[in-house]
Design a protein around this motif. Structure first.
Motif, short mmCIF file in Angstrom:
data_model
loop_
_atom_site.label_atom_id
_atom_site.label_comp_id
_atom_site.label_asym_id
_atom_site.label_seq_id
_atom_site.Cartn_x
_atom_site.Cartn_y
_atom_site.Cartn_z
N GLY A 32 0.84 -1.21 0.00
CA GLY A 32 0.00 0.00 0.00
C GLY A 32 0.86 1.25 0.00
N HIS A 33 1.88 1.28 0.87
CA HIS A 33 2.77 2.47 0.91
C HIS A 33 3.44 2.66 -0.45
CE1 HIS A 33 2.58 4.25 4.83
NE2 HIS A 33 2.79 3.12 5.45
N ILE A 34 3.87 1.57 -1.07
CA ILE A 34 4.52 1.68 -2.38
C ILE A 34 3.53 2.28 -3.40
CG2 ILE A 34 5.54 0.39 -4.31
CD1 ILE A 34 6.71 -1.54 -2.15
N VAL B 12 10.25 4.25 4.63
CA VAL B 12 10.59 4.67 5.99
C VAL B 12 9.31 4.97 6.76
CG1 VAL B 12 12.98 5.52 5.94
CG2 VAL B 12 11.20 6.91 4.91
N SER B 13 9.03 4.12 7.75
CA SER B 13 7.79 4.32 8.51
C SER B 13 8.07 4.07 9.98
CB SER B 13 6.71 3.37 7.98
OG SER B 13 7.04 2.05 8.33
N GLY B 14 6.98 3.89 10.76
CA GLY B 14 7.16 3.63 12.18
C GLY B 14 7.59 2.19 12.42
N GLY B 15 7.26 1.31 11.49
CA GLY B 15 7.57 -0.11 11.68
C GLY B 15 8.69 -0.62 10.78
N SER C 161 12.76 5.74 15.64
CA SER C 161 13.84 6.41 16.36
C SER C 161 13.47 7.88 16.61
CB SER C 161 15.18 6.28 15.62
OG SER C 161 15.16 7.00 14.42
N PHE C 162 12.74 8.49 15.68
CA PHE C 162 12.25 9.86 15.91
C PHE C 162 11.26 9.86 17.08
CE2 PHE C 162 13.50 12.86 12.44
CZ PHE C 162 14.31 12.00 11.73
N ASP C 163 10.38 8.84 17.10
CA ASP C 163 9.38 8.75 18.19
C ASP C 163 10.08 8.63 19.54
OD1 ASP C 163 7.31 8.84 16.35
OD2 ASP C 163 7.20 6.67 16.15
N TYR D 43 4.03 12.60 20.99
CA TYR D 43 3.90 11.57 19.94
C TYR D 43 2.91 12.05 18.89
CZ TYR D 43 2.53 7.32 17.58
OH TYR D 43 2.26 6.40 16.62
N PRO D 44 3.10 11.73 17.59
CA PRO D 44 4.25 11.04 17.00
C PRO D 44 5.46 11.96 16.90
CG PRO D 44 2.67 11.62 15.29
CD PRO D 44 2.08 12.08 16.58
N GLY D 45 6.62 11.36 17.15
CA GLY D 45 7.83 12.16 17.28
C GLY D 45 8.36 12.75 15.99
N GLY D 46 8.09 12.08 14.86
CA GLY D 46 8.68 12.52 13.58
C GLY D 46 8.47 14.00 13.29
N PRO D 47 7.21 14.43 13.16
CA PRO D 47 6.97 15.83 12.82
C PRO D 47 7.47 16.78 13.92
CG PRO D 47 4.93 14.54 12.66
CD PRO D 47 5.97 13.63 13.21
N ILE D 48 7.43 16.34 15.19
CA ILE D 48 7.86 17.22 16.30
C ILE D 48 9.37 17.41 16.25
CG2 ILE D 48 7.92 17.49 18.81
CD1 ILE D 48 5.44 15.62 18.94
N GLY E 59 6.17 5.96 2.87
CA GLY E 59 6.00 5.69 4.30
C GLY E 59 5.83 6.99 5.07
N GLY E 60 5.31 6.87 6.29
CA GLY E 60 5.02 8.06 7.11
C GLY E 60 6.19 9.02 7.23
N ALA E 61 7.42 8.48 7.42
CA ALA E 61 8.58 9.34 7.63
C ALA E 61 9.09 9.96 6.33
CB ALA E 61 9.69 8.55 8.31
N SER E 62 8.53 9.54 5.19
CA SER E 62 8.95 10.16 3.92
C SER E 62 8.42 11.59 3.81
CB SER E 62 8.49 9.33 2.72
OG SER E 62 7.10 9.44 2.53
N ALA E 63 7.62 12.01 4.79
CA ALA E 63 7.14 13.40 4.81
C ALA E 63 8.25 14.33 5.33
CB ALA E 63 5.91 13.51 5.71
N ASN E 64 9.32 13.75 5.87
CA ASN E 64 10.41 14.56 6.43
C ASN E 64 11.11 15.36 5.32
OD1 ASN E 64 13.30 15.07 7.28
ND2 ASN E 64 12.44 14.31 9.19
N TYR F 211 -0.57 11.79 1.62
CA TYR F 211 -0.72 10.33 1.54
C TYR F 211 0.52 9.57 2.05
CZ TYR F 211 -4.85 11.26 -1.36
OH TYR F 211 -6.07 11.69 -1.81
N CYS F 212 1.45 10.29 2.74
CA CYS F 212 2.65 9.61 3.25
C CYS F 212 2.31 8.74 4.45
CB CYS F 212 3.72 10.63 3.65
SG CYS F 212 4.51 11.41 2.26
N SER F 213 1.55 9.27 5.41
CA SER F 213 1.20 8.47 6.59
C SER F 213 0.06 7.52 6.22
CB SER F 213 0.83 9.38 7.75
OG SER F 213 -0.28 10.15 7.41
N ASP F 214 -0.24 6.60 7.13
CA ASP F 214 -1.20 5.54 6.82
C ASP F 214 -2.55 6.06 6.35
OD1 ASP F 214 0.80 3.91 7.60
OD2 ASP F 214 -0.09 3.35 9.52
N ASN F 215 -3.07 5.48 5.30
CA ASN F 215 -4.38 5.89 4.77
C ASN F 215 -4.94 4.77 3.89
OD1 ASN F 215 -3.84 6.54 1.70
ND2 ASN F 215 -2.08 7.33 2.82
#
Ligand code: KG4
Ligand code: ZN
Length: 328
Positions: free
Chosen positions: A110-112, A130-133, A160-162, A172-177, A263-268, A293-297
């Motif tokens: 799905g992420h792909i 690159v995601s949380g898992g 690791s960001f979290d 949380y979630p740590g990535g954007p913060i 993946g969620g962290a690809s928003a970085n 659409y980077c984070s889960d959807n």
């Protein structure tokens, strides 16, 4: 149209996508970030109960599309077992009551496919997930034809960001913060070492870097806002450098035409900027998922579902299971 459901972690999401045009005609997502933030991470049991509340509420809004549906798709692996099952049970119920075939979808696929929302597929493609898992480099040759080139030996990039955010008491979630704090920080104040730098292994590791941050926090004692920003900036620089260092090795040995980050962290944005430069250096075309659409959807799940539907890749009602762990 296909109705798809995503509940692998802490986002309850339902989408409806037109099969022929690939157009997204409905999408709603209810995130649980607020509920989990007090714990510094996702609490599976709480997440499951929140899905049980949110999914039927979203489904209620999709009823007008029911007569147009041709299939039901659902994420069934990998993820949290107690949350996956919420989506899978809803998909089974819909499949029986509306008499529609079921499609089981791997969350990573799905992420792909988030790259191809409302677009045509592009293969071959090398993908950084690159995601949380997960932290993986995947070679995508075509539909359902994926090979793993590299993966993490312990924590994932997003995780690791979290954890850094949790250690700094930032939420949380740590990535954007962490990314936001980094913007006002000094990337060179702390000289954390790049993981696996002298190792020939094409793999990732984030637990050592996380520990370096932990020790630095202990050494500083009372942290000012500037200290926190500097830690975030220095950590983010090294976390991204680690990815770039290993990607360079892959780029040098493999002829790559298309590269993407999902993946969620690809928003970085820091990661995006550095990879953009790397792709220019190697003459590789970079593909990015739209930020929303980077984070889960469920939209990315729907995009994959179209390809599965067109190939008749359905699963029998009694064969579909929620599987927390799977190999790609
Ligand atoms: O793909 P995703 O929504 O869920 C999983 O499948 O895991 O990814 C969530 C992960 C979290 O760890 C989150 O902190 C991280 O992605 N993330 C980020 C950023 N935005 C989200 N990590 C770094 N920088 C970001 N901007
Ligand atoms: Zn995900």
């Amino acid at each position: 149209m296909i109705l798809t459901i995503e509940s692998s972690c802490d986002d309850s999401s339902i989408a409806i996508t037109e099969i022929k045009s690939k157009k997204v005609v409905f999408h709603k997502k209810i995130s649980q970030e607020l509920e989990h933030s007090v714990y510094g991470g996702v609490v599976p049991e709480l997440a499951a109960r929140l899905h049980a509340k949110a999914l039927p509420k979203i489904l209620e809004e999709t009823k007008e599309f029911f007569p147009n549906l041709k299939a039901i798709g659902v994420t069934n692996e990998p993820g949290l077992s107690v949350t996956l099952v919420e989506g899978v049970m809803m998909a089974k119920a819909l499949s029986i009551s509306l008499d529609l075939p079921l499609i089981a979808i791997n969350h990573l696929y799905g992420h792909i496919y988030s790259l191809f929302i409302e677009k045509e597929e592009v293969f071959p493609q090398v993908i950084l997930l690159v995601s949380g898992g997960h932290t993986q480099v995947i070679e995508g040759r075509g539909f359902d034809d994926f090979a793993l080139l590299a993966s993490t030996m312990d924590d994932s990039f997003g995780e690791s960001f979290d954890k850094v955010s949790k250690m700094l008491g930032l939420g949380y979630p740590g990535g954007p913060i962490v990314e936001k704090y980094s913007m006002s920080g000094d990337v060179n104040r702390f000289n954390f070492t790049v993981p696996l730098y002298h190792s020939p292994k094409i793999a990732f590791s984030y637990s050592g870097l996380k520990n370096q941050v932990r020790l630095q926090i202990l050494e500083l004692g009372d942290l000012s806002e500037q200290d926190k920003s500097d830690i975030c900036a220095s950590f983010q620089r090294v976390a991204v450098e680690h990815i770039l260092h290993k990607l360079k090795k892959i780029f040098k040995t493999k002829k790559i035409k298309n590269f993407s980050i999902v993946g969620g962290a690809s928003a970085n944005l820091y990661l995006r900027e550095k990879i953009e430069k790397l792709c220019i250096e190697f003459g590789v075309k970079l593909h990015l998922t739209e930020l929303k659409y980077c984070s889960d959807n469920a939209v990315m799940i729907g995009r994959y579902a179209i390809e599965a539907y067109n190939r008749g890749k359905f699963i029998k009602f009694d064969e579909i299971l929620s599987r927390p762990r799977v190999n790609l």
